[in-house]
Design a protein around this motif. Structure first.
Motif, short mmCIF file in Angstrom:
data_model
loop_
_atom_site.label_atom_id
_atom_site.label_comp_id
_atom_site.label_asym_id
_atom_site.label_seq_id
_atom_site.Cartn_x
_atom_site.Cartn_y
_atom_site.Cartn_z
N ASN A 26 47.13 28.04 29.72
CA ASN A 26 46.21 28.16 30.87
C ASN A 26 45.95 29.61 31.25
O ASN A 26 44.82 29.97 31.58
N ASN A 27 46.98 30.46 31.25
CA ASN A 27 46.77 31.87 31.60
C ASN A 27 45.83 32.56 30.62
O ASN A 27 45.01 33.38 31.01
N LEU A 28 45.96 32.24 29.35
CA LEU A 28 45.07 32.83 28.35
C LEU A 28 43.63 32.40 28.61
O LEU A 28 42.72 33.23 28.61
N ASP A 40 37.85 34.58 33.37
CA ASP A 40 37.65 35.42 34.55
C ASP A 40 38.05 36.88 34.36
O ASP A 40 37.96 37.67 35.30
N GLY A 41 38.51 37.24 33.18
CA GLY A 41 38.89 38.61 32.94
C GLY A 41 40.18 38.97 33.66
O GLY A 41 40.82 38.14 34.28
N PRO A 74 36.99 42.26 30.59
CA PRO A 74 35.73 41.71 31.12
C PRO A 74 35.78 40.19 31.27
O PRO A 74 36.58 39.50 30.65
N VAL A 75 34.89 39.70 32.10
CA VAL A 75 34.72 38.27 32.35
C VAL A 75 33.85 37.68 31.25
O VAL A 75 32.78 38.21 30.96
N LEU A 110 39.59 24.08 33.70
CA LEU A 110 39.85 25.39 34.29
C LEU A 110 38.55 26.09 34.70
O LEU A 110 38.50 26.76 35.74
N ARG A 111 37.51 25.92 33.93
CA ARG A 111 36.22 26.52 34.29
C ARG A 111 35.70 25.93 35.61
O ARG A 111 35.08 26.62 36.40
N ASN A 112 36.01 24.66 35.84
CA ASN A 112 35.56 23.98 37.05
C ASN A 112 36.54 24.07 38.22
O ASN A 112 36.43 23.32 39.18
#
Length: 143
Positions: free
Chosen positions: A42-44, A50-51, A64-65, A101-103
Motif C-alpha cells: 500500500n505504501n508503494l 501521490d508522490g 512527483p505525483v 487506494l486511488r479512491n
C-alpha cells in the motif's frame, strides 16, 4: 509499455536504472527502502499515486505525483516491477488495491465500532438504572 519501459520512462531519471539513490543523493535508493521492503504494498502504491514530499533538516525530498499521468494498470505494472527488482518480490500490487487506494482507501470500521459502543453503553446504563430502581423498591417495601 512493458514494466521495464515504464520504470525507465517514469522512475529512472531520479532513481537511476538500478534503483540507486538519486545522483545528488537527495532521494533514497529503492533497495532496502521502507516502501519497497514491506509485506504490504500500500505504501508503494500511495507513493506512486501521490508522490512524496517530506522535509528533513530543511531539504525537501520530492517524488512527483503520478495519479493523473498513470492508469491503474500502469501503476500495477510499475509497482510489481519495483517490488520484484528492488523490494520484496513476494508482495504484489493488484488492480483492486490501486483502485481502492486511488479512491481514498477501504472504508473505516470506526463508525460502526463507535455506534456499537454507544449501544452497549446505553444498554449497560439501562441495566444499571433498572437494577437501582428494583433495589430502591425493595428498600421502600421492607418493614
Amino acid at each position: 509499455m512493458s514494466d521495464a519501459q515504464l520504470y525507465d520512462a517514469q522512475c529512472a531519471s531520479c532513481h537511476q536504472a538500478r534503483g540507486e539513490d538519486s545522483f545528488d543523493g537527495s532521494l533514497p535508493p529503492l533497495f532496502h527502502n521502507s516502501v519497497t521492503g514491506r509485506s504490504n504494498s500500500n505504501n508503494l502504491v500511495m507513493a506512486i499515486l501521490d508522490g512524496v514530499d517530506r522535509q528533513d533538516g530543511g531539504s525537501g525530498h520530492l517524488m512527483p505525483v503520478f495519479r493523473q499521468t498513470l492508469s491503474d494498470e500502469q501503476i500495477v505494472t510499475l509497482g510489481n516491477y519495483v517490488q520484484t527488482m528492488y523490494g520484496n518480490p513476494d508482495v504484489k500490487v493488484t488492480a483492486e488495491q490501486v483502485t481502492t487506494l486511488r479512491n481514498g482507501g477501504a472504508p473505516s470500521n470506526l463508525i460502526g465500532l463507535a455506534r456499537a459502543g454507544i449501544i452497549v453503553g446505553v444498554l449497560v446504563l439501562l441495566a444499571l438504572l433498572l437494577w437501582w430502581r428494583g433495589r430502591r423498591r425493595k428498600d421502600v417495601q421492607a418493614p
